[in-house]
Design an enzyme around this catalytic site. Structure first.
Site, mmCIF file in Angstrom:
data_model
loop_
_atom_site.group_PDB
_atom_site.id
_atom_site.type_symbol
_atom_site.label_atom_id
_atom_site.label_comp_id
_atom_site.label_asym_id
_atom_site.label_seq_id
_atom_site.Cartn_x
_atom_site.Cartn_y
_atom_site.Cartn_z
ATOM 1 N N SER A 142 -27.439 -8.292 23.973
ATOM 2 C CA SER A 142 -27.953 -9.147 22.887
ATOM 3 C C SER A 142 -27.179 -10.439 22.651
ATOM 4 O O SER A 142 -27.608 -11.273 21.843
ATOM 5 C CB SER A 142 -28.017 -8.344 21.586
ATOM 6 N N SER A 167 -30.853 -9.540 20.909
ATOM 7 C CA SER A 167 -31.210 -9.643 19.501
ATOM 8 C C SER A 167 -30.589 -10.833 18.772
ATOM 9 O O SER A 167 -31.009 -11.155 17.651
ATOM 10 C CB SER A 167 -30.802 -8.365 18.774
ATOM 11 N N LYS A 183 -24.641 -14.481 13.156
ATOM 12 C CA LYS A 183 -25.841 -13.631 13.181
ATOM 13 C C LYS A 183 -25.929 -12.848 11.878
ATOM 14 O O LYS A 183 -24.910 -12.371 11.355
ATOM 15 C CB LYS A 183 -25.719 -12.693 14.379
#
Lengths: 61, 467
Positions: B181, B157, B84
């Site tokens: 997330s 997220s 990420k």
């Protein structure tokens, strides 16, 4: 003092000026946090230990 | 059989590791094939912000040579993975104009550990802005797309992590989780997402959202894959004082064991009133399947979703405001409207309110910890709401406030318990649905055991988007 004025004052105290177009959503969000305070206080009423606090830099046991 | 004759895209990480270990496939062949797939699919899925094609091929060549020379390191050796884009590794944007040109001087500890395990770093994956700000088609960075239907949000997220793993564009990915997330995009993409215990995985070198709620962890296509990746990234780290010292257990040790005698507790008061009927029905079928596998399932008392959100949201917003304040003072318009709203609201939270939330959090943690006297793990839906469409523009942000966001993950950020999302079916519209298993602190093994048993008894992990 309106909630709008209160939030604006708090942000100014932090050195932040924010565009008026952002304020309606921002105030709604802040109001939702305030609306949650009775739920938080209900939880706190379940214990007799006033100093209870999560160790934010510690380890979940 | 040569590796190039295989359709590698949807092999599990552990299946691929077996092929690499047995020298039936080389990391170089696999990485080359995967980079071709990324090249073909990324214009559609937008999972990657940055692809390190040359570096990945060089790393894959090194891994190939090491394994050929008999220096096989273990299940992550030669496996192409991605991280990420809030994890420091080269260009690290956090999906925000604020960090659009930032290049990390150091690497996040999770990246370093993956390198030590011999993994190949493919690139940086899309994220909601600073791990919270929901992207739209008008965002500074384009939103990742859901591989099952590209009109839909892949959750967040860790949006790119979920989409990339589901689309066969990485064998595993690192996500982060402050309120769900890792687990919510796992739900949205039909994959496995594991948030280990707070303190199990270092967050050093990862942009914070909330210092005391943030976790990092694996997103994979199977439970065994999650165990293998967690094994590589877990453990102490002098750069993160919350990372726990001491030996790391074997997370795969109990995979394959029976659930006979395992007690699972369903905290119905947390989700039953707000959960979508179709999701609830699929969850109840999964409960029956787990009973058929030998588990004893009982309803257990719990806090409510409203109580969880009341304690969670002000803390997360205030922590985010503290982190972003210098940039927010200097250039607020470089943040998206969503971030401006959250940071502004977080700045207004009083110290007393914040401390009361921390105290309430401890009450919640103790209540759920007490529940483990009766059960071995909690069992609940990951989310009570179907995935939304990707919006053209932010629109009215006011509706995102409060406890209307019925995703049941934040409670395990408050408590720090390990929690995993695994697929448990598909909606009538063809979108994935998932359940969540949460265990005692540092008892990831029970969570993985239960999840693996369920996964192996059901077909969901073997379904993939047709891409």
């Amino acid at each position: 003092m309106t909630l709008h004025d209160l939030v604006k004052e708090k942000l100014l105290a932090e050195g932040v000026t924010i565009n008026d177009k952002d304020f309606p959503a921002l105030v709604t969000w802040y109001a939702s946090y305030q609306a949650g305070r009775p739920a938080v206080e209900d939880l706190l009423s379940l214990i007799d230990e006033p100093a209870v606090a999560f160790s934010a830099l510690g380890v979940a046991k | 059989m040569t590796a190039l004759a295989l359709d590698l895209a949807y092999l599990s990480l552990t299946e691929l590791a077996g092929l690499i270990r047995d020298r039936r496939a080389t990391p170089l062949e696999v990485t080359t094939q995967l980079l071709d797939r990324i090249d073909r699919l990324n214009p559609l899925i937008a999972a990657y912000y940055t692809v390190f094609a040359d570096d990945a091929l060089a790393e894959a060549k090194v891994a190939t040579d090491e394994i050929a020379a008999g220096r096989y390191r273990g299940p992550m050796h030669g496996i192409p993975v991605a991280v990420k884009d809030i994890c420091e590794l080269g260009p690290t944007t956090a999906g925000s104009k604020v960090r659009a040109r930032y290049v990390a001087a150091e690497e996040a500890t999770v990246v370093r550990k993956l390198r030590e395990a011999g993994s190949v770093l493919l690139g940086k994956l899309a994220t909601y802005e600073f791990a919270i700000g929901t992207p739209t088609k008008s965002s500074y960075f384009p939103p990742a797309r859901n591989a099952w239907n590209t009109d839909y949000d892949p959750g967040g997220s860790s949006s790119g992590s979920g989409a990339a793993v589901a689309a066969g564009m990485a064998f595993a990915a690192i996500g982060t989780d402050t309120g769900g997330s890792i687990r919510w995009p796992a739900f949205a993409n039909g994959i496995v997402g594991l948030k280990a215990t707070y303190g199990r995985v270092s967050r050093a070198g990862i942009f914070p959202l909330s210092w005391n709620l943030d976790h990092a962890g694996p997103m994979t296509r199977t439970v065994a894959d999650a165990a293998a990746m967690l094994q590589a990234i877990a453990g102490e780290d002098p750069r993160d004082v919350t990372a726990v010292a001491g030996p790391v257990p074997d997370f795969s040790a109990r995979l394959g064991r029976s659930l006979k005698g395992m007690r699972l507790g369903v905290p119905r008061a947390l989700f039953e009133e707000s959960c979508d009927a179709e999701i609830l029905a699929l969850f109840n079928v999964a409960v029956a399947q787990l009973q058929d596998l030998g588990a004893t399932v009982i309803d257990v008392p719990t806090v409510t979703h409203n109580q969880v959100m009341a304690a969670h949201m002000p803390m997360m917003a205030a922590d985010a405001a503290a982190y972003h304040l210098p940039d927010f003072r200097a250039r607020p318009d470089d943040f998206s409207p969503y971030l401006r709203t959250m940071i502004g609201a977080g700045l207004a939270v009083s110290a007393v309110h914040y401390l009361d939330c921390q105290r309430a959090r401890e009450v919640i943690r103790r209540q759920l910890l007490d529940g483990f006297s009766e059960i071995d793990a909690y069992l609940l839906p990951t989310s009570g709401v179907p995935m939304p469409l990707i919006q053209d523009a932010p629109g009215d942000l006011a509706h995102l406030s409060g406890d209307g966001f019925a995703v049941y993950t934040g409670v395990f950020n408050l408590t720090g318990f390990p929690a995993m999302s695994i697929p448990c079916g598909f909606s009538a519209t063809g979108m994935p649905v998932a359940l969540q298993i949460a265990g005692r602190p540092f008892d990831e093994a029970t969570v993985l055991q239960a999840g693996h048993a369920y996964e192996q008894a059901t077909p969901w992990h073997s379904r993939h988007p047709d891409l």
